[in-house]
Design a protein around this motif. Structure first.
Motif, PDB file in Angstrom:
ATOM      1  N   GLY A 144       0.801  -1.226   0.000  1.00 59.41           N
ATOM      2  CA  GLY A 144       0.000   0.000   0.000  1.00 59.41           C
ATOM      3  C   GLY A 144       0.826   1.265   0.000  1.00 59.41           C
ATOM      4  O   GLY A 144       0.327   2.343  -0.364  1.00 59.41           O
ATOM      5  N   SER A 145       2.114   1.159   0.386  1.00 54.66           N
ATOM      6  CA  SER A 145       2.960   2.353   0.433  1.00 54.66           C
ATOM      7  C   SER A 145       3.215   2.936  -0.956  1.00 54.66           C
ATOM      8  O   SER A 145       3.627   4.090  -1.074  1.00 54.66           O
ATOM      9  CB  SER A 145       4.289   2.043   1.131  1.00 54.66           C
ATOM     10  OG  SER A 145       5.052   1.113   0.382  1.00 54.66           O
ATOM     11  N   LEU A 146       2.963   2.140  -2.016  1.00 61.00           N
ATOM     12  CA  LEU A 146       3.051   2.677  -3.374  1.00 61.00           C
ATOM     13  C   LEU A 146       2.116   3.880  -3.527  1.00 61.00           C
ATOM     14  O   LEU A 146       2.436   4.846  -4.235  1.00 61.00           O
ATOM     15  CB  LEU A 146       2.689   1.591  -4.387  1.00 61.00           C
ATOM     16  CG  LEU A 146       2.637   2.006  -5.867  1.00 61.00           C
ATOM     17  CD1 LEU A 146       4.001   2.460  -6.346  1.00 61.00           C
ATOM     18  CD2 LEU A 146       2.134   0.855  -6.724  1.00 61.00           C
ATOM     19  N   LEU A 147       0.978   3.836  -2.858  1.00 60.49           N
ATOM     20  CA  LEU A 147      -0.004   4.920  -2.948  1.00 60.49           C
ATOM     21  C   LEU A 147       0.543   6.220  -2.384  1.00 60.49           C
ATOM     22  O   LEU A 147       0.314   7.293  -2.950  1.00 60.49           O
ATOM     23  CB  LEU A 147      -1.287   4.528  -2.196  1.00 60.49           C
ATOM     24  CG  LEU A 147      -2.088   3.365  -2.772  1.00 60.49           C
ATOM     25  CD1 LEU A 147      -3.168   2.930  -1.789  1.00 60.49           C
ATOM     26  CD2 LEU A 147      -2.713   3.754  -4.105  1.00 60.49           C
ATOM     27  N   ALA A 174      -6.915  12.339   4.681  1.00 63.32           N
ATOM     28  CA  ALA A 174      -6.291  11.034   4.903  1.00 63.32           C
ATOM     29  C   ALA A 174      -6.055  10.785   6.388  1.00 63.32           C
ATOM     30  O   ALA A 174      -6.307   9.686   6.900  1.00 63.32           O
ATOM     31  CB  ALA A 174      -4.974  10.946   4.135  1.00 63.32           C
ATOM     32  N   GLY A 175      -5.590  11.826   7.100  1.00 62.59           N
ATOM     33  CA  GLY A 175      -5.367  11.686   8.535  1.00 62.59           C
ATOM     34  C   GLY A 175      -6.656  11.452   9.299  1.00 62.59           C
ATOM     35  O   GLY A 175      -6.723  10.600  10.194  1.00 62.59           O
ATOM     36  N   PHE A 176      -7.702  12.194   8.937  1.00 63.39           N
ATOM     37  CA  PHE A 176      -8.985  12.059   9.627  1.00 63.39           C
ATOM     38  C   PHE A 176      -9.615  10.683   9.374  1.00 63.39           C
ATOM     39  O   PHE A 176     -10.065  10.010  10.307  1.00 63.39           O
ATOM     40  CB  PHE A 176      -9.941  13.157   9.151  1.00 63.39           C
ATOM     41  CG  PHE A 176     -11.303  13.077   9.770  1.00 63.39           C
ATOM     42  CD1 PHE A 176     -11.500  13.478  11.077  1.00 63.39           C
ATOM     43  CD2 PHE A 176     -12.381  12.590   9.049  1.00 63.39           C
ATOM     44  CE1 PHE A 176     -12.757  13.390  11.664  1.00 63.39           C
ATOM     45  CE2 PHE A 176     -13.637  12.498   9.617  1.00 63.39           C
ATOM     46  CZ  PHE A 176     -13.827  12.907  10.931  1.00 63.39           C
ATOM     47  N   SER A 177      -9.618  10.242   8.107  1.00 63.77           N
ATOM     48  CA  SER A 177     -10.226   8.944   7.789  1.00 63.77           C
ATOM     49  C   SER A 177      -9.442   7.803   8.433  1.00 63.77           C
ATOM     50  O   SER A 177     -10.025   6.807   8.883  1.00 63.77           O
ATOM     51  CB  SER A 177     -10.303   8.744   6.266  1.00 63.77           C
ATOM     52  OG  SER A 177      -9.030   8.839   5.666  1.00 63.77           O
ATOM     53  N   MET A 210      -8.320   6.319  -0.884  1.00 61.66           N
ATOM     54  CA  MET A 210      -9.386   7.289  -1.141  1.00 61.66           C
ATOM     55  C   MET A 210      -8.809   8.636  -1.576  1.00 61.66           C
ATOM     56  O   MET A 210      -9.291   9.250  -2.535  1.00 61.66           O
ATOM     57  CB  MET A 210     -10.264   7.448   0.102  1.00 61.66           C
ATOM     58  CG  MET A 210     -11.115   6.219   0.407  1.00 61.66           C
ATOM     59  SD  MET A 210     -12.354   6.493   1.712  1.00 61.66           S
ATOM     60  CE  MET A 210     -11.290   6.662   3.166  1.00 61.66           C
ATOM     61  N   ALA A 211      -7.754   9.088  -0.884  1.00 59.56           N
ATOM     62  CA  ALA A 211      -7.119  10.359  -1.247  1.00 59.56           C
ATOM     63  C   ALA A 211      -6.465  10.257  -2.621  1.00 59.56           C
ATOM     64  O   ALA A 211      -6.539  11.191  -3.429  1.00 59.56           O
ATOM     65  CB  ALA A 211      -6.089  10.742  -0.184  1.00 59.56           C
ATOM     66  N   PHE A 212      -5.827   9.117  -2.898  1.00 63.09           N
ATOM     67  CA  PHE A 212      -5.173   8.882  -4.192  1.00 63.09           C
ATOM     68  C   PHE A 212      -6.188   8.947  -5.337  1.00 63.09           C
ATOM     69  O   PHE A 212      -5.938   9.577  -6.371  1.00 63.09           O
ATOM     70  CB  PHE A 212      -4.495   7.512  -4.173  1.00 63.09           C
ATOM     71  CG  PHE A 212      -3.958   7.057  -5.505  1.00 63.09           C
ATOM     72  CD1 PHE A 212      -2.697   7.416  -5.922  1.00 63.09           C
ATOM     73  CD2 PHE A 212      -4.734   6.246  -6.332  1.00 63.09           C
ATOM     74  CE1 PHE A 212      -2.211   6.991  -7.157  1.00 63.09           C
ATOM     75  CE2 PHE A 212      -4.256   5.817  -7.561  1.00 63.09           C
ATOM     76  CZ  PHE A 212      -2.985   6.194  -7.981  1.00 63.09           C
ATOM     77  N   ALA A 213      -7.337   8.305  -5.168  1.00 59.57           N
ATOM     78  CA  ALA A 213      -8.361   8.273  -6.215  1.00 59.57           C
ATOM     79  C   ALA A 213      -8.849   9.680  -6.550  1.00 59.57           C
ATOM     80  O   ALA A 213      -8.980  10.050  -7.724  1.00 59.57           O
ATOM     81  CB  ALA A 213      -9.534   7.398  -5.779  1.00 59.57           C
ATOM     82  N   TYR A 214      -9.080  10.492  -5.514  1.00 59.21           N
ATOM     83  CA  TYR A 214      -9.531  11.870  -5.756  1.00 59.21           C
ATOM     84  C   TYR A 214      -8.441  12.694  -6.441  1.00 59.21           C
ATOM     85  O   TYR A 214      -8.710  13.430  -7.408  1.00 59.21           O
ATOM     86  CB  TYR A 214      -9.924  12.538  -4.438  1.00 59.21           C
ATOM     87  CG  TYR A 214     -10.333  13.985  -4.619  1.00 59.21           C
ATOM     88  CD1 TYR A 214     -11.632  14.309  -4.996  1.00 59.21           C
ATOM     89  CD2 TYR A 214      -9.406  15.011  -4.446  1.00 59.21           C
ATOM     90  CE1 TYR A 214     -12.005  15.634  -5.189  1.00 59.21           C
ATOM     91  CE2 TYR A 214      -9.768  16.336  -4.644  1.00 59.21           C
ATOM     92  CZ  TYR A 214     -11.065  16.641  -5.021  1.00 59.21           C
ATOM     93  OH  TYR A 214     -11.419  17.949  -5.221  1.00 59.21           O
ATOM     94  N   LEU A 215      -7.208  12.557  -5.951  1.00 60.02           N
ATOM     95  CA  LEU A 215      -6.096  13.356  -6.472  1.00 60.02           C
ATOM     96  C   LEU A 215      -5.871  13.107  -7.959  1.00 60.02           C
ATOM     97  O   LEU A 215      -5.745  14.052  -8.760  1.00 60.02           O
ATOM     98  CB  LEU A 215      -4.827  13.038  -5.674  1.00 60.02           C
ATOM     99  CG  LEU A 215      -3.520  13.662  -6.169  1.00 60.02           C
ATOM    100  CD1 LEU A 215      -3.608  15.181  -6.140  1.00 60.02           C
ATOM    101  CD2 LEU A 215      -2.347  13.183  -5.322  1.00 60.02           C
ATOM    102  N   TYR A 216      -5.832  11.834  -8.361  1.00 64.06           N
ATOM    103  CA  TYR A 216      -5.510  11.546  -9.762  1.00 64.06           C
ATOM    104  C   TYR A 216      -6.700  11.759 -10.690  1.00 64.06           C
ATOM    105  O   TYR A 216      -6.517  12.037 -11.891  1.00 64.06           O
ATOM    106  CB  TYR A 216      -4.895  10.151  -9.894  1.00 64.06           C
ATOM    107  CG  TYR A 216      -3.425  10.237  -9.572  1.00 64.06           C
ATOM    108  CD1 TYR A 216      -2.490  10.466 -10.564  1.00 64.06           C
ATOM    109  CD2 TYR A 216      -2.979  10.185  -8.248  1.00 64.06           C
ATOM    110  CE1 TYR A 216      -1.153  10.615 -10.270  1.00 64.06           C
ATOM    111  CE2 TYR A 216      -1.650  10.337  -7.937  1.00 64.06           C
ATOM    112  CZ  TYR A 216      -0.734  10.550  -8.958  1.00 64.06           C
ATOM    113  OH  TYR A 216       0.597  10.713  -8.655  1.00 64.06           O
TER     114      TYR A 216
END
Length: 454
Positions: A144-147, A174-177, A210-216
């Protein structure tokens, strides 16, 4: 993004641009630090062994994070330079290539860590019983660290265009979730299974995903800063070489920090457990005390790179001066607060009189050097933004292994704990002065080149 948005950092007030970019990063980083503390607290409820297992994973995690930070610095410097020149297509090509390279390099590091997982943690001192818990956590966290590497690169591309609000919001989200998912997955609340230490890993990876999906989605479809087409070999070679020339030394410079911290802890151990405890407490307080420095170190480089690309070297020097002056005054105020509250802070972290006394000593001495430490950090990030990564790397090596650690050791030999903390402050002071001179020399050289070209 519209082209006009890309040029905001090379126009208008330097001070206003710096404030506008830094403020969101302060909020995002503060929330991240807060939720990291919450994360550790939940794991501590599982007992000493799980907490120890998580502690063993920190060096591996920091190594991958250092790679992510370094590649992000390279991405920001290259993309911001092209944006500053108004070369929007070149910036888009660079942003696209940089993502492929980041993903490839992170994947290689993850595979190596996976293959040599047991050997790495045995080298760090983990026994067979501890390895069981470590594997349970890392089998989820490591892939998961790839994300997080891809997220750091994507956030750097946004910052290169002057957008620090979105990266800050993503960090906070990301911190809150992660904090919300932790108790659900660790302890099995409601319909969720109790996964123990592995639940903490799943909470982190799901938050990143979740953060990765929104960002890209934002970068590829909305802002169109990353192309959906695979870049040509020529573009891949050109942009990749430029990014790695900055990113690899920057990653190496970041890796100096845990190495130096390990040596300093070993020196502190010579004074007993109270000194180690105080140094550990200081390590938790320092990121909060220097939060503004860390925030500026992410917002200043895009501002410098865009103006450097646009040929506005005088604005580069102005941005650096504003940041340095503010940080020196701010950290002096922070030192006053920490020194005043030292007895209270010490009693929060311990009830052992010897430990309390040593924490007080730490807070009365070491934070005095945080201002010059800020100068060092901002100088390194600024030199990377000027596409002088080797200068930043050599300054990092000199800071830790010529000044900071050696002077702390000499002070400990001749003056005990006072000397240990005082030597570290002296090291930061001397290295801060050298860093100021190094940046001024670099800017003056650019100004001379600009005058010759004119």
């Amino acid at each position: 993004m519209a082209q006009s948005n890309h040029h905001k950092l090379a126009e208008g007030s330097v001070r206003e641009s710096l404030i506008r970019m830094t403020t969101p990063m302060i909020i995002g980083m503060l929330m991240m630090f807060t939720f990291n503390i919450v994360d550790t607290l939940f794991i501590s409820f599982l007992g000493t062994d799980p907490l120890t297992a998580i502690s063993f994973t920190f060096p591996v995690g920091f190594t991958i994070l250092s790679l992510a930070i370094g590649l992000g610095i390279g991405a920001s410097a290259v993309v911001a330079k092209y944006l500053g020149r108004g070369e929007i297509e070149r910036a888009k090509e660079a942003a696209t290539v940089i993502n492929y390279i980041s993903a490839t390099m992170a994947s290689l590091m993850i595979v190596l860590c996976w293959i040599f997982l047991d050997e790495i943690f045995r080298l760090l001192g983990a026994g067979d019983d501890m390895l069981v818990l470590i594997r349970e956590f890392m089998v989820v966290w490591l892939p998961g660290s790839l994300l997080i590497v891809c997220m750091m690169t994507g956030n750097a591309i946004l910052r290169a265009g002057g957008n620090t609000k979105t990266p800050s919001m993503l960090m906070a989200f990301a911190g809150f979730s992660n904090a919300v998912l932790d108790p659900l997955l660790i302890f099995g609340l409601g319909p969720f299974p109790a996964l123990g230490i592995q639940g903490a890993a799943w909470a982190t990876v799901i938050s990143w995903a979740m953060a990765f999906a929104y960002l890209y989605r934002l970068l590829i479809f909305k802002q169109e800063m990353i192309s959906r087409k695979f870049p040509s070999p020529e573009v891949m070679a050109t942009s990749g070489r430029e990014m790695l020339r900055i990113g690899i030394p920057a990653a190496g410079a970041n890796m100096m920090t845990p190495i130096a911290a390990g040596v300093m802890t070993a020196i502190a151990a010579g004074f007993g457990n109270s000194a180690v405890a105080a140094f550990g407490v200081g390590g938790r307080i320092e990121p909060i005390a220097t939060l503004l420095v860390l925030a500026i170190s992410t917002s200043l480089p895009p501002l410098i790179s865009q103006n450097y690309g646009a040929g506005h070297v005088s604005r580069v020097a102005e941005a650096y001066r504003i940041a340095i002056r503010f940080v020196l005054v701010w950290q002096l105020l922070i030192y006053g607060v920490l020194a005043l509250l030292a007895p209270v802070i010490a009693e929060v972290f311990s009830d052992d009189p010897e430990v309390i006394s040593t924490i007080r000593l730490f807070l009365w001495i070491l934070p005095l050097g945080y201002g010059m430490q800020g100068v060092i950090i901002l100088t390194n990030s600024s030199l990377n933004a000027l596409h002088q990564p080797m200068s930043a790397l050599w300054l990092s090596i000199a800071r830790f292994f010529v000044f900071y650690v050696p002077l702390a050791w000499l002070g400990s030999v001749y003056f005990g704990l006072w000397g240990f903390f005082g030597g570290a402050v002296a090291g930061n002071l001397l290295m801060g002065l050298i860093s100021l001179a190094a940046f001024n020399r670099a800017v003056n050289a650019e100004l001379r080149l600009q005058e010759k070209a004119a």
